[in-house]
Design a protein around this motif. Structure first.
Motif, PDB file in Angstrom:
ATOM      1  N   GLN C 166     -33.813  29.079   7.253  1.00 47.71           N
ATOM      2  CA  GLN C 166     -32.951  30.264   7.155  1.00 47.71           C
ATOM      3  C   GLN C 166     -31.554  29.868   6.687  1.00 47.71           C
ATOM      4  N   ALA C 167     -30.965  30.727   5.875  1.00 51.22           N
ATOM      5  CA  ALA C 167     -29.584  30.498   5.462  1.00 51.22           C
ATOM      6  C   ALA C 167     -28.673  31.310   6.380  1.00 51.22           C
ATOM      7  N   VAL C 168     -27.633  30.673   6.875  1.00 52.01           N
ATOM      8  CA  VAL C 168     -26.743  31.311   7.837  1.00 52.01           C
ATOM      9  C   VAL C 168     -25.345  31.323   7.244  1.00 52.01           C
ATOM     10  N   SER C 169     -24.766  32.510   7.231  1.00 49.48           N
ATOM     11  CA  SER C 169     -23.417  32.604   6.688  1.00 49.48           C
ATOM     12  C   SER C 169     -22.405  32.605   7.831  1.00 49.48           C
ATOM     13  N   ALA C 170     -21.494  31.670   7.822  1.00 56.14           N
ATOM     14  CA  ALA C 170     -20.554  31.543   8.935  1.00 56.14           C
ATOM     15  C   ALA C 170     -19.166  31.233   8.407  1.00 56.14           C
ATOM     16  N   SER C 171     -18.164  31.591   9.209  1.00 55.69           N
ATOM     17  CA  SER C 171     -16.785  31.286   8.826  1.00 55.69           C
ATOM     18  C   SER C 171     -16.380  29.977   9.462  1.00 55.69           C
ATOM     19  N   ILE C 172     -15.861  29.087   8.640  1.00 61.97           N
ATOM     20  CA  ILE C 172     -15.335  27.834   9.180  1.00 61.97           C
ATOM     21  C   ILE C 172     -13.918  27.716   8.657  1.00 61.97           C
ATOM     22  N   GLY C 173     -12.979  27.529   9.579  1.00 63.35           N
ATOM     23  CA  GLY C 173     -11.580  27.589   9.184  1.00 63.35           C
ATOM     24  C   GLY C 173     -11.339  28.976   8.630  1.00 63.35           C
ATOM     25  N   ASP C 174     -10.741  29.083   7.455  1.00 60.01           N
ATOM     26  CA  ASP C 174     -10.583  30.421   6.888  1.00 60.01           C
ATOM     27  C   ASP C 174     -11.489  30.610   5.677  1.00 60.01           C
ATOM     28  N   ARG C 175     -12.575  29.809   5.621  1.00 59.75           N
ATOM     29  CA  ARG C 175     -13.534  29.958   4.518  1.00 59.75           C
ATOM     30  C   ARG C 175     -14.884  30.406   5.055  1.00 59.75           C
ATOM     31  N   THR C 557      -3.076  29.783   2.589  1.00 60.93           N
ATOM     32  CA  THR C 557      -3.323  31.143   3.071  1.00 60.93           C
ATOM     33  C   THR C 557      -2.026  31.764   3.585  1.00 60.93           C
ATOM     34  N   VAL C 558      -1.264  30.959   4.335  1.00 57.81           N
ATOM     35  CA  VAL C 558       0.020  31.451   4.855  1.00 57.81           C
ATOM     36  C   VAL C 558       0.899  31.915   3.698  1.00 57.81           C
ATOM     37  N   ASP C 559       0.931  31.094   2.653  1.00 55.02           N
ATOM     38  CA  ASP C 559       1.779  31.436   1.513  1.00 55.02           C
ATOM     39  C   ASP C 559       1.314  32.722   0.832  1.00 55.02           C
ATOM     40  N   ARG C 560      -0.015  32.868   0.739  1.00 56.90           N
ATOM     41  CA  ARG C 560      -0.534  34.084   0.097  1.00 56.90           C
ATOM     42  C   ARG C 560      -0.157  35.320   0.903  1.00 56.90           C
ATOM     43  N   ILE C 561      -0.243  35.207   2.216  1.00 56.42           N
ATOM     44  CA  ILE C 561       0.117  36.341   3.067  1.00 56.42           C
ATOM     45  C   ILE C 561       1.599  36.658   2.902  1.00 56.42           C
ATOM     46  N   ALA C 562       2.409  35.600   2.922  1.00 62.04           N
ATOM     47  CA  ALA C 562       3.866  35.806   2.848  1.00 62.04           C
ATOM     48  C   ALA C 562       4.248  36.463   1.526  1.00 62.04           C
ATOM     49  N   ALA C 563       3.473  36.130   0.485  1.00 64.12           N
ATOM     50  CA  ALA C 563       3.824  36.645  -0.838  1.00 64.12           C
ATOM     51  C   ALA C 563       3.297  38.061  -1.070  1.00 64.12           C
ATOM     52  N   TRP C 701      -6.797  42.653   3.567  1.00 66.69           N
ATOM     53  CA  TRP C 701      -6.771  41.243   3.965  1.00 66.69           C
ATOM     54  C   TRP C 701      -8.124  40.790   4.527  1.00 66.69           C
ATOM     55  N   ALA C 702      -8.752  41.694   5.278  1.00 67.09           N
ATOM     56  CA  ALA C 702     -10.039  41.330   5.873  1.00 67.09           C
ATOM     57  C   ALA C 702     -11.021  40.961   4.761  1.00 67.09           C
ATOM     58  N   GLU C 703     -10.891  41.653   3.644  1.00 63.05           N
ATOM     59  CA  GLU C 703     -11.755  41.356   2.513  1.00 63.05           C
ATOM     60  C   GLU C 703     -11.340  40.055   1.838  1.00 63.05           C
ATOM     61  N   ALA C 704     -10.055  39.892   1.674  1.00 63.69           N
ATOM     62  CA  ALA C 704      -9.537  38.735   0.948  1.00 63.69           C
ATOM     63  C   ALA C 704      -9.696  37.437   1.747  1.00 63.69           C
ATOM     64  N   PHE C 705      -9.623  37.536   3.057  1.00 68.83           N
ATOM     65  CA  PHE C 705      -9.692  36.326   3.906  1.00 68.83           C
ATOM     66  C   PHE C 705     -10.833  36.474   4.923  1.00 68.83           C
ATOM     67  N   PRO C 706     -12.073  36.238   4.483  1.00 67.02           N
ATOM     68  CA  PRO C 706     -13.209  36.522   5.381  1.00 67.02           C
ATOM     69  C   PRO C 706     -13.211  35.649   6.653  1.00 67.02           C
ATOM     70  N   GLY C 707     -12.529  34.536   6.620  1.00 65.14           N
ATOM     71  CA  GLY C 707     -12.532  33.667   7.802  1.00 65.14           C
ATOM     72  C   GLY C 707     -11.500  34.078   8.832  1.00 65.14           C
ATOM     73  N   LEU C 708     -10.685  35.074   8.499  1.00 68.34           N
ATOM     74  CA  LEU C 708      -9.611  35.452   9.425  1.00 68.34           C
ATOM     75  C   LEU C 708      -9.915  36.786  10.097  1.00 68.34           C
ATOM     76  N   ILE C 709      -9.393  36.926  11.292  1.00 71.04           N
ATOM     77  CA  ILE C 709      -9.430  38.230  11.936  1.00 71.04           C
ATOM     78  C   ILE C 709      -8.043  38.822  11.775  1.00 71.04           C
TER      79      ILE C 709
END
Lengths: 232, 368, 857
Positions: C166-175, C557-563, C701-709
């Motif tokens: 089975q293939a499992v899709s998971a978030s690791i870090g912010d990826r 990621t921080v920089d992208r958010i700030a910008a 953002w939820a779309e752009a950064f799937p690893g983040l809540i």
């Protein structure tokens, strides 16, 4: 009646809350002898009975049961003596409600450690003698007062005590039932040569006894004695 | 030569238990590894070290030890280096086997260990220095050829031995070029210290002993190719009391016959070698309780003694039947044990280590 | 004495047991309530244990057993530590297992995070061999059906719902990563299978995926088996400890379990204590029931005495009755507890997940030991409660003098009042006792709990003594009515059972209301804290971040958010687990010069100057829990372990923080980044430009950064309160059970009192009482008891609330809470208790009115 005393009270006095109940009472019941103890309510009959049975302790005076001085005995030793040498009959029968007739009669034998086979034999004999063998599996609540008291008589005699203390055994029975219980008591004590001290208000009851002792205001009323052979 | 254990790593499909399939040790080496060539030239002590341009290499020490009360022990200490390749990835692995035989207590214990090349396992280039976990084999600085060997089995036994060569390096095969079946690339370089005077300490069951004895060390540098149709092999090294040695290997076909590449070689007191023809006849067998494998036990080896020129027969008898290495990462069982050697008259004339493979089930030794 | 034993058994059978058979309904009710008490206790205990057990197995699953675990004091360990260790250990037979862990939330799934454990698969396979007993054949390793080895392969628990391949899709870090299930984690013989959410991956792959290349979260050492094992274990510990000075701690795995234990000790203890409410009330119940039975059966006891049965035997018979009752309740309770545990384990597991660490407990098992504990608890509490009635029974005189002396078990009121007051006084003293600190930073409010129990009993006794006063009240309220007069006449001379009913209800109401006060105060304080500390519009964390594990967010990621054009300003935080004095705590890197951050502090010990004027590299601000746990206050120095060595900082102030009882030490963010040589962060708070739609930005953002809540302010607040409520939800259930048991005991009391009054009931009926009037009279009695208990219970709850907030909670969690009285719930509790009591008493009264007089007794 060759007479060894079974129970003997010497100069008993007992007071409750400073109120004297028994004053200098002496009494002796011999082997095989039936003595009625009569007197008005509050004259101290039950207190005397309790002192003789080792349930209550006199303030002064001595009680001897078969020559043993009860005053010296501990509570447990008294219980032991009561269990083996005394049978008791109450006005309200006092059968244990959760025990069958058979078990009620058997209990004193268990207490003195009689073997099961002998217990069975003795209880059966005695229940037959009081005419209730057919109902041995019944519980007290299912029986009439007269029947219950006959069971109580059997219970009092089953372990071959030396003395039976009966407190108004017919007080709660009608005349016919009372008479049959008294008859039973007389026959059985005769057969087993057991001493009986019977507290009663009734002349019929007193009539089965060899002699009657009157108690009035805590003292023996010698004037009312019906027998010349009073031993004090 | 003792390549048995190393070879099996190459053949992933032969491995029952799954570790190998996990790490995917497929022998799909691309063509940039070297293959042993005839007429090699060796430079010692550098060539005692590792040769990473070959895919498979091992240092294989076996020996016979005696304590101060003359109680007898045997030991095996082997270090393998193996390159595995999967897709574009190449990974170097190190496998090691250790075994200790306590003859008087009839106790044989062993342990195997497999590690990636890295902090816990490595073999140096240019000098003999290999380690795997807490086990190591290191040659002292030149000109000394003394070797320090540290090994053990779990917390049951440990040894620290000094191995001192009494003869120069023996080059088996053709000047060290040893054929391993048909096919141009089924070959190895086969370098051996056939008589190592051994001393050191052995600790077993909490008892420390000073020990001395004699060891044998093979160092093979291999293409990791074997001939086709082989189901296993038998190998034996004998150290005679008269100061000579003998090494024999026999590659077995499914029908029980020996492959022509099988070989018996004598080493005389000076270290000179001489090949002789031979016959191998098991006299009895032993069945392993744990694997069910039915191994030859006492074996009769017939050959010609080059010194006397006459035919000789030896019997090789295990010091203990239970010297099977039944389990370990990789999972192929084989028998590797200390033996005594008697002549035809029954006189003890030497000690041996014997290796028997392919007896539990045929090894599918088909190289790619 | 064997004859005696047989006789006693015969008596027990022919009297006690036959009484139970006659009053089977009442007997079963009491047995049920008592079993419930034991069951609640057992279920909480089992569930607690299961939740913890799954934690402990978690570490042991792969290695079978580790002998030593090396934990970094701060951050991670360099992988080079392994080689260093090997060199230091020399030829000692020890296997070194480097471990990297990360949490990987599953995408498109509501299930738990996948817990990804990175270990060198070769090394792990060696362990089976290293621990193998000579001669043993068993060997397991990671098996795979897949033909090729690949770097996305994971091995999952056999308990998980994944299938091979089975293939499992998971978030690791912010990826987001796709992992492939290669096979199952082998279960070692005699071990429980790996927790369902555990997945194993090759060390290097987890290092790569989690951005921890060259780093390890811990090193586990397995000593190889054999004769010298113990000596090797000792030597390895010494060497590893010496080598790790200032860098890592060396702990036995039992210690890891121990810290899981201690971490959650306070939480679990609270539950356990609450679970005792029902049992405590059950104690009162046993007492009442046996006391009532002694009264009812005194004629029988007297006859037995008259026939020559010694007083000691009577006492033994009654104690045996209590013990058998307790035994039965223990057995049934163990079963009930096991059933209850299946439900509560999920709950407790969830709370522990939310609050402390990840556990995957799914079911609790009842073993022999727990069953024995349950039965022991049942028997011990029954004997404790039955002791006094048994003594009273033994004092019953023989039948001949029973009538004469009008024997009764009446006790002296004044003496009881004095005893009650003395208990309360002792409780006050106990509440002053400082917390007991055994080990591991645990603070156990021993004195607080002692005070609670003393007050519960003391207030119960005092309130019960005041019951006759209620006779006046009842007369006042329904005085003119005949039932009221009858009820009040009974209350003037209450039986022991009346008084114990009061005490039981006081106990239940007091504890329930006390907890309600604690929870209200807690919630109030948390709301205030949230109000102040959550000032930004949107909050971002990695999906893998939990309270115990902080997952990094890349600088990019921080920089992208700030910008982002919608963002007005951002503030970042970096949280890190560190070990101080052997205890895990949290190091927070905060933008201390940022005014928004500054405004979020609620100070308990206020900094003496402006935050801007503190030196960033040498100043720290600590949470109350930290201060309390390490006993460090404003002006004290703390040594913070970092990869760059120990850093000494001075505490500038103490702030309130309900986020974690482990405590937090806050230091300038840039300073922490330098110390730990990192530039990733763990939390981002953003303030949006005026007019920006927070929800729209969040969705984008939820779309752009799937690893983040991404949380909006309001939903984060809601989330925190939700966690809080979840934590206390089991508490409510426990309280309800306590009150139910108490009201049932009131019913039993009234029923037994009415049984005794059968004569009088007959008389009352003869006098012309209707059935309804008799029921009303019982109702009056019940209401008076309940009312009396409610007043006492509420007073008790005020005291307990104070105790819970200022002593027990403060000592165990180190949180200061403001006292808040939840008026509505308390009034509700009071009214409903009285109301339910009235209904129950009326029903019992109606039943009693139908009783046949039994003049023969």
């Amino acid at each position: 009646m060759a007479s060894a005393p079974v129970i003997e009270a010497r100069a008993l006095s007992r007071a409750y809350a400073e109120q004297p109940v028994l004053i200098d009472v002496s009494l002796r019941v011999n082997e095989g002898e039936r003595v009625a103890l009569m007197g008005p309510s509050g004259s101290g009959k039950t207190t005397l009975l309790n002192c003789l049975g080792g349930v209550d302790r006199p303030d002064r005076g001595e009680v001897f049961l078969l020559g043993r001085r009860l005053n010296d005995l501990t509570g447990d030793a008294l219980a032991e003596l009561r269990r083996s040498r005394i049978g008791t009959i109450f006005q309200f029968f006092h059968l244990l409600p959760t025990l069958t007739i058979f078990e009620n009669v058997e209990l004193p034998l268990q207490l003195v450690g009689v073997s099961a086979t002998e217990r069975s034999a003795r209880v059966t004999t005695l229940l037959e003698r009081v005419g209730l063998l057919s109902r041995k599996q019944a519980f007290p609540g299912e029986m009439s007062g007269g029947e219950q008291q006959r069971v109580a008589v059997a219970r009092a005699l089953v372990h071959h005590p030396s003395l039976i203390l009966a407190d108004e055994p017919t007080g709660n029975l009608d005349t016919a039932n009372g008479a049959s219980v008294l008859q039973l008591l007389r026959e059985l004590t005769d057969e087993t040569h057991t001493a009986l001290l019977l507290v009663t208000h009734s002349a019929e009851a007193a009539a089965i006894c060899h002699r009657t002792v009157f108690l009035r205001d805590g003292r023996i009323d010698h004037a009312s004695e019906d027998s010349p052979a009073v031993t004090v | 030569m003792s390549f048995a254990v190393a070879i099996r790593f190459v053949f992933r499909r032969a491995v029952a238990a799954g570790l190998l399939s996990v790490v995917g040790l497929a022998l799909q080496l691309r063509g940039d590894f070297r293959v042993p060539q005839p007429n090699p030239e060796f430079h010692f002590p550098a060539d005692h070290g590792s040769h990473p341009d070959f895919p498979l290499e091992w240092w294989y020490v076996t020996g016979h030890l005696y304590d101060e009360r003359n109680e007898r022990f045997g030991f095996q200490a082997t270090f393998f280096r193996q390159v595995s390749e999967d897709g574009s990835e190449r990974e170097t692995l190190h496998l090691a086997h250790m075994a200790v035989l306590d003859v008087s207590r009839k106790n044989f214990i062993y342990q195997t260990r497999l590690n990636r090349d890295g902090w816990d396992a490595a073999s140096a280039v240019g000098k003999l220095s290999a380690h795997n976990g807490n086990w190591s084999i290191v040659m002292e600085k030149a000109p000394s050829e003394r070797i320090d060997l540290i090994g053990g089995v779990r917390s049951e036994a440990s040894f620290a031995l000094k191995l001192n060569p009494k003869k120069p390096v023996v080059l088996f095969g053709d000047k060290g070029y040893s054929r391993k079946g048909e096919g141009a690339d089924a070959a190895s370089y086969y370098l051996t210290f056939s008589r190592l005077e051994t001393s050191g300490t052995l600790r077993i069951r909490g008892e420390d002993m000073k020990v001395h004895g004699t060891s044998w060390m093979d160092h093979e540098i291999s293409s990791s190719r074997l001939g086709e149709g082989l189901i296993g092999w038998d190998w034996v090294c004998i150290q005679f009391l008269d100061g000579r040695e003998l090494m024999m290997y026999r590659l077995r076909h499914a029908d029980g016959s020996s492959d022509p590449a099988s070989m018996l070689t004598w080493v005389d007191a000076t270290g000179a070698t001489r090949k002789e023809s031979f016959a191998w006849r098991p006299l009895s067998t032993w069945t392993s309780v744990s694997t069910g494998g039915r191994y030859p036990s006492t074996v009769e080896l017939s050959t010609r003694d080059p010194q006397s020129g006459g035919a000789v027969k030896f019997s090789i008898e295990p010091l203990l039947l239970e010297q099977e290495l039944a389990a370990g990462p990789g999972g192929i069982a084989y028998w590797e044990g200390a033996c005594r050697v008697r002549d035809a008259s029954g006189k003890e004339i030497g000690s041996a280590y014997m290796e028997l493979t392919g007896y539990v089930k045929p090894l599918k030794l088909t190289a790619k | 004495m064997s004859g005696h034993a047989a006789l006693k058994a015969s008596l027990f059978w022919r009297t006690t047991i036959r009484h139970w058979r006659t009053g089977i309904g009442q007997f079963l009710l009491m047995l049920g309530l008592l079993s419930l008490g034991v069951g609640v206790f057992v279920s909480v205990r089992l569930a607690n244990r299961a939740a913890l057990a799954s934690f402990s197995n978690f570490a042991d699953t792969l290695t079978g057993q580790s002998d030593w675990i090396l934990q970094p004091l701060a951050g991670t360990l360099p992988a080079s530590a392994l080689g260093e260790l090997r060199a230091a250990l020399g030829s000692r037979p020890a296997d070194l297992v480097g471990v990297v862990e990360t949490s990987a939330p599953l995408n498109n799934s509501k299930e738990q995070n996948l817990h990804l454990l990175g270990v060198d698969l070769f090394v792990v396979t060696n362990l089976a061999e290293a621990r193998r007993k000579p001669g043993a054949q068993d060997q397991r390793s990671f098996e795979s059906d897949t033909a090729d080895f690949a770097h996305d392969q994971i091995w999952v628990s056999p308990l998980s719902r994944f299938a091979k391949g089975q293939a499992v899709s998971a978030s690791i870090g912010d990826r987001t990563e796709t992992l492939r299930v290669a096979g199952f984690i082998p279960t070692l013989p005699g071990q429980t299978p790996a927790p369902a959410n555990l997945a194993v991956m090759d060390l290097m792959d987890v290092q790569r995926l989690s951005g921890k290349s060259g780093q390890l979260d811990r090193i586990e050492i397995v000593i190889e088996g054999g004769h010298d094992e113990d000596a090797v274990r000792r030597e390895v510990n010494e060497i590893a400890t010496r080598l790790g000075a200032g860098r890592w701690t060396v702990e036995a795995p039992a210690h890891g379990r121990e810290s899981a234990n201690t971490m959650t000790a306070a939480f679990r203890l609270n539950l356990t204590v609450l679970s005792l409410i029902a049992l405590l009330v059950g104690l009162y119940l046993i007492f009442q029931t046996l006391d009532g039975a002694v009264v009812r059966r005194r004629t029988e006891i007297a006859i037995l005495r008259a026939l020559g049965v010694p007083a000691g035997w009577i006492q033994q018979l009654w104690l045996a009755e209590a013990a058998v009752l307790g035994l039965l309740a223990g057995i049934i309770g163990a079963g009930l507890g096991w059933i209850g545990a299946q439900g509560s384990v999920q709950f407790i597991g969830r709370s522990i997940n939310t609050l402390y660490f990840e556990t995957s407990a799914r079911s609790a098992t009842l073993d022999f030991r727990e069953a024995v504990i349950a039965i022991g608890l049942g028997v011990a509490s029954s004997l404790f409660a039955g002791w006094y009635p048994a003594r009273i029974a033994a004092k019953t005189p023989p039948a001949q003098s029973l009538a004469r002396h009008a024997w009764s078990g009446s006790r002296q009121h004044l003496r009881n009042a004095i005893i009650g007051a003395a208990l309360i006084g002792l409780g006050v003293v106990a509440s002053w006792i400082p917390p007991y600190r055994p080990v591991g930073g645990v603070r156990f409010p021993l004195g607080g709990y002692a005070a609670a129990f003393l007050w519960i009993f003391g207030v119960g006794v005092v309130t019960a003594t005041a019951l006759p006063l209620w006779a006046w009240l009842v007369r006042g309220l329904g005085g003119r009515s005949v039932p009221g007069r009858v009820a009040s006449s009974y209350l003037r001379f209450p039986t022991t059972r009346h008084r114990f009913s009061v005490a039981a209800l006081v106990c239940a109401i007091g504890m329930a209301a006390g907890m309600a006060i604690l929870i209200a105060s807690f919630e109030g304080s948390i709301r205030g804290w949230i109000q102040q500390s959550l000032q930004s519009d949107l909050y971002l964390t990695s999906k893998a971040t939990t309270t115990a594990h902080f997952s990094p967010i890349d600088r990019s990621t921080v920089d992208r958010i700030a910008a982002d054009p919608a963002v007005a300003s951002i503030a970042t935080r970096v949280y890190q687990t560190i070990v101080i004095d052997g205890l895990s705590t949290t190091l927070g890197g905060l933008e201390l010069k940022n005014p928004t951050v500054q405004a979020s502090f609620r100070w308990l010990e206020k900094p003496r100057k402006a935050l801007d004027s503190y030196d960033a590299a040498t100043s720290a601000f600590v949470s109350e829990s930290f201060s309390d746990r390490f006993r460090k206050y404003r002006g004290d120095e703390v040594s913070v372990p970092t990869p760059s060595g120990l850093k000494r900082v001075t505490i500038g102030g103490v702030y309130s923080d309900y986020a974690s009882e482990r405590g937090t030490i806050a230091i300038d963010e840039a300073t922490v980044q330098t110390w730990f040589k990192r530039d990733s962060v763990t939390h981002i708070a953003t303030i949006l430009k005026p007019g920006a739609d927070a929800t729209a930005v969040r969705l984008r953002w939820a779309e752009a950064f799937p690893g983040l809540i991404v949380y909006e302010n309001a939903s984060l607040r809601g989330q925190i309160l939700e966690v809080f409520r979840q934590t206390f939800s089991l508490t409510y259930a426990l309280e309800v059970i306590g009150v139910v048991v108490a009201i049932s005991s009131l019913a039993i009391t009234l029923a037994s009192v009415l049984m005794e009054r059968r004569d009088q009931l007959t008389t009352l009926r003869a006098l012309g009482f209707s059935r309804r009037e008799l029921a009303l009279s019982a109702c009056g009695e019940g209401v008076a008891i309940a009312g009396c208990a409610v007043v006492g219970g509420l007073l008790l709850s005020l005291a307990l609330g104070w105790l819970l907030i200022h002593v027990i909670n403060k000592q165990s969690f180190g949180w200061t809470l403001g006292f808040e009285l939840p008026a509505a719930p308390l009034v509700g509790l009071a009214v409903s208790t009285v109301f339910v009591s009235a209904i129950v008493s009326y029903a019992v009264g109606r039943w009693g009115a139908g009783l046949r007089a039994d003049r023969e007794e």
